[in-house]
Motif scaffolding. Structure first.
Motif, PDB file in Angstrom:
ATOM      1  N   ALA A  86      24.767   0.916  23.670  1.00 47.18           N
ATOM      2  CA  ALA A  86      25.063  -0.228  22.799  1.00 47.18           C
ATOM      3  C   ALA A  86      26.232   0.096  21.887  1.00 47.18           C
ATOM      4  CB  ALA A  86      23.848  -0.607  21.960  1.00 47.18           C
ATOM      5  N   LYS A  87      26.836  -0.971  21.371  1.00 47.97           N
ATOM      6  CA  LYS A  87      27.854  -0.859  20.322  1.00 47.97           C
ATOM      7  C   LYS A  87      27.197  -1.210  18.989  1.00 47.97           C
ATOM      8  CE  LYS A  87      32.484  -2.300  18.923  1.00 47.97           C
ATOM      9  NZ  LYS A  87      32.994  -0.921  18.989  1.00 47.97           N
ATOM     10  N   PHE A  88      27.358  -0.339  18.007  1.00 44.82           N
ATOM     11  CA  PHE A  88      26.780  -0.521  16.679  1.00 44.82           C
ATOM     12  C   PHE A  88      27.886  -0.867  15.675  1.00 44.82           C
ATOM     13  CE2 PHE A  88      23.550   1.693  18.878  1.00 44.82           C
ATOM     14  CZ  PHE A  88      22.356   1.600  18.176  1.00 44.82           C
ATOM     15  N   VAL A  89      27.622  -1.859  14.850  1.00 47.03           N
ATOM     16  CA  VAL A  89      28.490  -2.185  13.722  1.00 47.03           C
ATOM     17  C   VAL A  89      27.606  -2.171  12.483  1.00 47.03           C
ATOM     18  CG1 VAL A  89      30.021  -3.868  12.655  1.00 47.03           C
ATOM     19  CG2 VAL A  89      30.027  -3.589  15.142  1.00 47.03           C
ATOM     20  N   VAL A  90      27.854  -1.206  11.570  1.00 47.21           N
ATOM     21  CA  VAL A  90      26.990  -1.002  10.406  1.00 47.21           C
ATOM     22  C   VAL A  90      27.820  -1.130   9.128  1.00 47.21           C
ATOM     23  CG1 VAL A  90      25.271   0.496   9.338  1.00 47.21           C
ATOM     24  CG2 VAL A  90      25.669   0.631  11.810  1.00 47.21           C
ATOM     25  N   PRO A  91      27.680  -2.234   8.390  1.00 46.93           N
ATOM     26  CA  PRO A  91      28.413  -2.370   7.128  1.00 46.93           C
ATOM     27  C   PRO A  91      27.632  -1.743   5.966  1.00 46.93           C
ATOM     28  CG  PRO A  91      27.296  -4.415   7.630  1.00 46.93           C
ATOM     29  CD  PRO A  91      26.959  -3.465   8.743  1.00 46.93           C
ATOM     30  N   PHE A  92      28.363  -1.210   4.977  1.00 42.94           N
ATOM     31  CA  PHE A  92      27.749  -0.590   3.811  1.00 42.94           C
ATOM     32  C   PHE A  92      28.268  -1.266   2.542  1.00 42.94           C
ATOM     33  CE2 PHE A  92      27.938   2.683   7.102  1.00 42.94           C
ATOM     34  CZ  PHE A  92      26.651   3.186   7.105  1.00 42.94           C
ATOM     35  N   THR A  93      27.512  -1.096   1.466  1.00 43.21           N
ATOM     36  CA  THR A  93      27.973  -1.595   0.178  1.00 43.21           C
ATOM     37  C   THR A  93      29.163  -0.769  -0.285  1.00 43.21           C
ATOM     38  OG1 THR A  93      26.446  -0.164  -1.042  1.00 43.21           O
ATOM     39  CG2 THR A  93      25.635  -2.351  -0.416  1.00 43.21           C
ATOM     40  N   SER A  94      29.958  -1.332  -1.171  1.00 42.42           N
ATOM     41  CA  SER A  94      31.189  -0.659  -1.605  1.00 42.42           C
ATOM     42  C   SER A  94      30.926   0.497  -2.570  1.00 42.42           C
ATOM     43  CB  SER A  94      32.137  -1.674  -2.254  1.00 42.42           C
ATOM     44  OG  SER A  94      31.490  -2.318  -3.344  1.00 42.42           O
ATOM     45  N   ASN A  95      29.757   0.547  -3.171  1.00 43.42           N
ATOM     46  CA  ASN A  95      29.437   1.633  -4.099  1.00 43.42           C
ATOM     47  C   ASN A  95      28.805   2.784  -3.325  1.00 43.42           C
ATOM     48  OD1 ASN A  95      28.837   3.246  -6.259  1.00 43.42           O
ATOM     49  ND2 ASN A  95      27.082   2.046  -6.954  1.00 43.42           N
ATOM     50  N   PHE A  96      29.605   3.836  -3.045  1.00 48.38           N
ATOM     51  CA  PHE A  96      29.089   4.943  -2.248  1.00 48.38           C
ATOM     52  C   PHE A  96      28.677   6.143  -3.102  1.00 48.38           C
ATOM     53  CE2 PHE A  96      33.703   4.667  -2.157  1.00 48.38           C
ATOM     54  CZ  PHE A  96      34.108   5.892  -2.638  1.00 48.38           C
ATOM     55  N   SER A  97      28.631   5.997  -4.419  1.00 44.49           N
ATOM     56  CA  SER A  97      28.015   6.959  -5.343  1.00 44.49           C
ATOM     57  C   SER A  97      28.453   8.400  -5.123  1.00 44.49           C
ATOM     58  CB  SER A  97      26.486   6.877  -5.236  1.00 44.49           C
ATOM     59  OG  SER A  97      26.031   5.568  -5.424  1.00 44.49           O
ATOM     60  N   GLU A 136      23.643  -6.333   4.631  1.00 39.65           N
ATOM     61  CA  GLU A 136      23.427  -7.306   5.696  1.00 39.65           C
ATOM     62  C   GLU A 136      24.680  -7.451   6.571  1.00 39.65           C
ATOM     63  OE1 GLU A 136      22.137 -11.007   4.147  1.00 39.65           O
ATOM     64  OE2 GLU A 136      20.187 -10.251   3.486  1.00 39.65           O
ATOM     65  N   GLY A 137      24.450  -7.854   7.816  1.00 41.29           N
ATOM     66  CA  GLY A 137      25.559  -8.111   8.730  1.00 41.29           C
ATOM     67  C   GLY A 137      25.704  -7.117   9.847  1.00 41.29           C
ATOM     68  N   GLY A 138      24.835  -6.089   9.907  1.00 39.09           N
ATOM     69  CA  GLY A 138      24.926  -5.098  10.970  1.00 39.09           C
ATOM     70  C   GLY A 138      24.430  -5.648  12.297  1.00 39.09           C
ATOM     71  N   THR A 139      25.064  -5.237  13.380  1.00 37.37           N
ATOM     72  CA  THR A 139      24.711  -5.728  14.711  1.00 37.37           C
ATOM     73  C   THR A 139      24.623  -4.585  15.720  1.00 37.37           C
ATOM     74  OG1 THR A 139      27.047  -6.146  15.265  1.00 37.37           O
ATOM     75  CG2 THR A 139      25.786  -7.975  14.335  1.00 37.37           C
ATOM     76  N   VAL A 140      23.836  -4.819  16.775  1.00 34.21           N
ATOM     77  CA  VAL A 140      23.693  -3.906  17.902  1.00 34.21           C
ATOM     78  C   VAL A 140      23.840  -4.743  19.166  1.00 34.21           C
ATOM     79  CG1 VAL A 140      22.235  -2.228  19.069  1.00 34.21           C
ATOM     80  CG2 VAL A 140      22.087  -2.480  16.589  1.00 34.21           C
ATOM     81  N   GLU A 141      24.744  -4.348  20.057  1.00 32.01           N
ATOM     82  CA  GLU A 141      25.012  -5.140  21.261  1.00 32.01           C
ATOM     83  C   GLU A 141      25.190  -4.210  22.449  1.00 32.01           C
ATOM     84  OE1 GLU A 141      25.581  -8.799  23.264  1.00 32.01           O
ATOM     85  OE2 GLU A 141      25.173  -8.532  21.132  1.00 32.01           O
ATOM     86  N   GLY A 142      24.281  -4.321  23.441  1.00 36.14           N
ATOM     87  CA  GLY A 142      24.369  -3.493  24.627  1.00 36.14           C
ATOM     88  C   GLY A 142      23.738  -4.179  25.822  1.00 36.14           C
ATOM     89  N   PRO A 143      23.834  -3.552  27.012  1.00 28.50           N
ATOM     90  CA  PRO A 143      23.287  -4.167  28.223  1.00 28.50           C
ATOM     91  C   PRO A 143      21.784  -4.426  28.155  1.00 28.50           C
ATOM     92  CG  PRO A 143      24.658  -2.266  28.762  1.00 28.50           C
ATOM     93  CD  PRO A 143      24.494  -2.276  27.291  1.00 28.50           C
ATOM     94  N   HIS A 144      21.039  -3.505  27.514  1.00 31.13           N
ATOM     95  CA  HIS A 144      19.583  -3.625  27.454  1.00 31.13           C
ATOM     96  C   HIS A 144      19.057  -3.599  26.019  1.00 31.13           C
ATOM     97  CE1 HIS A 144      20.005  -2.872  31.685  1.00 31.13           C
ATOM     98  NE2 HIS A 144      20.503  -1.666  31.464  1.00 31.13           N
ATOM     99  N   GLU A 195      18.732  -3.965   9.833  1.00 33.77           N
ATOM    100  CA  GLU A 195      18.146  -4.406   8.569  1.00 33.77           C
ATOM    101  C   GLU A 195      18.927  -3.818   7.387  1.00 33.77           C
ATOM    102  OE1 GLU A 195      16.055  -6.679   8.559  1.00 33.77           O
ATOM    103  OE2 GLU A 195      14.322  -6.366   9.855  1.00 33.77           O
ATOM    104  N   PRO A 196      19.065  -4.578   6.296  1.00 38.05           N
ATOM    105  CA  PRO A 196      19.809  -4.084   5.123  1.00 38.05           C
ATOM    106  C   PRO A 196      18.982  -3.129   4.264  1.00 38.05           C
ATOM    107  CG  PRO A 196      19.052  -6.303   4.720  1.00 38.05           C
ATOM    108  CD  PRO A 196      18.649  -5.994   6.144  1.00 38.05           C
TER     109      PRO A 196
END
Length: 286
Positions: free
Chosen positions: A136-147, A164-172, A178-179
């Motif tokens: 799968a292809k993962f897209v994981v967004p993070f908050t701007s405050n990385f402490s 919010e906004g992370g996605t997982v896309e693959g053949p299976h 989840e945020p």
């Protein structure tokens, strides 16, 4: 290695190289067109391609692009189709399929080439490249405050919280991330970040989530530590990951046995991690 197998009234040719197999037979004439079917696999990704290398009367070779027809999710084999060019009756046409998969080419070579004798048995077993399958292809967004922790005896610590906004896309595997959870990263003095991330996937099938845990490296470059100490982040950095998965979801029980290999990039301009996960099948696997 070439094999010839009789199937019905047709001779099926087979070629195997580095764990990948090609199968094809003579053309089928339908509606005045010479249609060819080629089976190849196991597939590395959905981007695998097949082309036919054709030659009239032993003349210059030319390539004809095939198109995917179907893929067997159990065996991993793909089927491709192509149309051979028409030739006048006095001429002969020779052809062979060539598979491009995972950046490699699998070419049986010209049909008239004699089969080479088997090489002598080596003293040690030769290493063979594993067969990779795209998970799968993962897209994981993070908050701007990385402490950032500032400089400590153990390097600079960063914490990236998933939003919010992370996605997982693959053949299976398809779903959202989840945020909750995040990445805890320690950046060494040489600019290499050692990451440790945990998160939950909400899959498209079933109710139970999938826990995934990533360890790996993020290379900020030789000057990355000094830049981070001043509060600066580069625009992007390559990442290499070793993800594992755990779930009670019966649709994804196969992931409990999966050791993934992730390759991607941390885009620090928008604080998003993008990576592709692959699984590897070795020669010792059943």
């Amino acid at each position: 290695m070439h094999h010839h197998v009789l199937t019905g009234d047709r001779a099926v040719r087979e070629f195997t190289d580095r764990g990948v197999t090609l199968r094809w037979s003579e053309a089928i004439n339908a509606d005045g067109l010479n249609r060819v079917l080629v089976e190849a696999g196991p597939a590395v990704s959905s981007h695998d391609t097949v082309r036919l290398i054709c030659s009239e009367n032993g003349g210059p070779e030319r390539a004809i692009r095939g198109w995917p027809v179907l893929r067997d999710p159990q065996t991993g084999f793909q089927q491709f189709a192509a149309i051979l060019p028409s030739v006048i009756q006095e001429k002969s046409l020779s052809w062979r399929p060539v598979l491009t998969s995972g950046g490699r080419e699998y070419d049986p070579g010209p049909e008239e080439a004699p089969e080479a004798p088997p090489p002598p048995t080596p003293a040690k077993p030769s290493a063979q490249s594993p067969v990779l399958e795209h998970v799968a292809k993962f897209v994981v967004p993070f908050t701007s405050n990385f402490s950032p922790s500032g400089e400590t005896p153990d390097g600079i610590w960063l914490h990236f919280a998933i939003k919010e906004g992370g996605t997982v896309e693959g053949p299976h595997l398809k779903g959202t991330i989840e945020p909750i959870g995040g990445d805890w990263m320690r950046v060494r003095s040489d600019g290499v970040g050692l990451l440790h991330a945990k998160a939950l996937i909400k899959p498209s099938a079933g109710n139970a989530p999938i826990l995934f845990e990533d360890t790996g490296v993020c290379d900020f470059g030789p000057d990355g530590y000094a830049a981070l100490a001043k509060g600066n982040l580069p625009a992007s950095a390559p990442v290499r990951l070793a993800p594992r998965y755990l779930t009670s979801n019966p649709h994804y029980s196969w992931m409990n046995r999966l050791q993934g290999f992730g390759i991607g990039e941390a885009s620090l301009s928008d604080i998003t991690l993008r990576f592709d996960v692959y699984s590897a099948k070795g020669t010792s696997d059943a």
